[in-house]
Design a protein around this motif. Structure first.
Motif, short mmCIF file in Angstrom:
data_model
loop_
_atom_site.label_atom_id
_atom_site.label_comp_id
_atom_site.label_asym_id
_atom_site.label_seq_id
_atom_site.Cartn_x
_atom_site.Cartn_y
_atom_site.Cartn_z
N LYS A 269 0.81 -1.22 0.00
CA LYS A 269 0.00 0.00 0.00
C LYS A 269 0.84 1.27 0.00
O LYS A 269 0.58 2.20 -0.72
CB LYS A 269 -0.89 0.03 1.24
N ASP A 324 -15.00 -0.47 0.91
CA ASP A 324 -14.16 -1.39 0.14
C ASP A 324 -14.84 -2.75 0.02
O ASP A 324 -15.33 -3.30 1.01
CB ASP A 324 -12.80 -1.56 0.83
N ASN A 336 -16.09 -5.41 2.46
CA ASN A 336 -14.93 -5.77 3.28
C ASN A 336 -14.83 -4.82 4.48
O ASN A 336 -14.84 -5.24 5.62
CB ASN A 336 -13.65 -5.75 2.45
N GLU A 337 -14.77 -3.53 4.21
CA GLU A 337 -14.66 -2.58 5.32
C GLU A 337 -14.97 -1.17 4.83
O GLU A 337 -14.94 -0.89 3.64
CB GLU A 337 -13.25 -2.60 5.93
MG LIG Z 1 -8.58 -2.18 3.67
#
Ligand SMILES: [Mg+2]
Ligand SMILES: Nc1ncnc2c1ncn2[C@@H]1O[C@H](COP(=O)(O)OP(=O)(O)O)[C@@H](O)[C@H]1O
Length: 401
Positions: A269, A324, A336-337
């Motif tokens: 990331k 996400d 997902n989150e």
């Molecule tokens: Mg994430």
């Protein structure tokens, strides 16, 4: 009169550096006709600073220097109301206490990511200070940071999430074999092990068998007291969609994120350029690893946009957030989150549908003021005599902010 906007960033978080990028770019983009920028930087030590020097990226090349170029910010009661104040530098010649000058902040633009900034704690402080702030409130922020509570809210609304199991660190240390048996009964390998809170993939491990699951749980248990184990979605696509609004949120364009790593861990990331790296002039240098808009087709795009708004509402979020998603090989979609203060405030997802970053920031500040006024209209205290004489119907209660 220009509104005085405190751009708050940094904080004691693993996402400290990302927050600096988000904030500097926002400070350079805010509409200078309407807003005056006051940088408020929370150092890793927890000390707060302000000063014009904190408006540029160069000031953060060496974080140890910040204390030499900036002024301390402290929280000080003025005229009976708590407020933020700047402490003048202590003179070398005078022994008097340095003066405290109120910062006179009208509104706070929160650019903090992760713990102590995106999790409801900072939001709670601004509630107590009586200063409007951008983004989710205390509850939405706290739910957004807790991967387990968040899933429970989604499930209660019929929003799809991957199958999961969770338990406390104490349960893990007291009876590890029982925890592993529980996981193996409900999920199949590979699985993802995550601390409930944190972010930036810190403490997250993919486990393909019992031995690696054991190690993964040991690792995660160093980071949080609640541990989450999720079914891994193999050969998945990762798609994100931002949402903006208070009561009636709208969705942005969708992006697809690509990675050569097994999963997007911290290195992928932030160290190999996954993160959008916006120029300080407000332009966005596209990272190769993301595609906006994502190639999903109309139906899937709409489904994701709809689910993103539902997830935002399920957690009682406000302002701007990014949801996400994981999409399985057969097109199965899972939330997902949520990120209640997304990196770069997800401006590139709004630009893709014609909303410029400057206008997004103005809208975000307006939404914060609307939410603040709405909260201020609540009656929060009654005289006992009101209650005794049926004052509840008469709305004669005392309003406090
Ligand atoms: Mg994430
Ligand atoms: N259940 C899952 N199946 C497949 N990949 C996953 C799963 N959970 C997480 N990942 C991968 O791990 C990354 C980090 O997980 P995430 O829950 O988003 O944590 P963080 O809060 O650190 O962003 C995701 O971006 C994705 O690449």
């Amino acid at each position: 009169m220009k509104k005085r906007v405190a751009v708050v960033f940094g904080s004691r978080s693993v996402e400290h550096e990302v927050s600096i990028i988000t904030a500097v770019q926002a400070m350079n983009t805010l509409d200078s006709e309407r807003f005056e920028v006051i940088p408020v930087y929370v150092a890793k030590s927890g000390v707060w600073y302000t000063g014009d020097a904190l408006k540029t990226m160069d000031s953060f090349r060496n974080l140890a220097n910040v204390s030499k170029i900036a002024h301390h910010v402290i929280i000080q009661p003025f005229d009976g109301r708590s407020t933020l104040a700047v402490q003048e530098r202590r003179s070398r010649f005078l022994r008097a206490q340095p003066a405290l000058i109120p910062l006179d902040i009208d509104i706070a633009l929160l650019c903090t990511h992760g713990t102590n900034g995106e999790d409801g704690t900072l939001q709670g402080m601004f509630e107590l200070l009586g200063i409007p702030y951008t983004g989710a409130g205390v509850t939405g922020s706290a739910l957004g940071m807790d991967k387990i509570l968040q899933k429970q809210m989604y499930v209660s609304r019929g929003i799809p999430v991957v199958p999961y199991v969770w338990f406390t660190r104490k349960a893990w240390t007291d009876a590890p074999d029982k925890c592993i048996d529980d996981i193996e009964r409900q999920l199949v390998y590979p699985v993802f092990v995550k601390p409930a809170n944190l972010g930036s993939s810190v403490g997250i491990t993919r486990a393909a068998d019992r031995a690696s699951l054991r190690t993964a749980l040991d690792v995660a248990s160093h980071f949080d007291r609640k541990l989450l184990v999720e079914q891994a979605i193999v050969e998945h696509r990762e798609v994100n969609c931002a949402v903006m609004g208070n009561e009636t949120p709208v969705a942005s364009a969708c992006e697809e994120v690509f990675s050569t790593h097994t999963f997007l861990d911290y290195d992928a990331k932030y160290k190999v350029g996954y993160k959008a790296t916006p120029g300080t002039d407000g332009t966005h240098r596209k990272a190769e690893a993301r595609k906006v808009p994502a190639d999903l087709g109309d139906d899937l795009t709409q489904r994701i946009q709809q689910l993103a708004c539902q997830a935002f509402t399920a957690l009682d979020c406000r302002g701007v957030a990014r949801v996400d998603f994981l999409i399985g090989a057969s097109g199965d979609v899972y939330v997902n989150e949520i990120n209640t203060i997304p990196g770069a405030l997800a401006f590139y997802l709004w630009e893709a549908i014609g909303i410029q970053y400057r206008d997004l920031l103005t809208r975000l500040l307006d939404l914060a003021c609307e939410a603040f006024e709405d909260r201020r209209s609540n009656i929060v205290s009654y005289d006992i005599s009101d209650l005794l004489t049926g004052g509840l119907q008469g709305k004669s209660g005392t309003k406090h902010i």
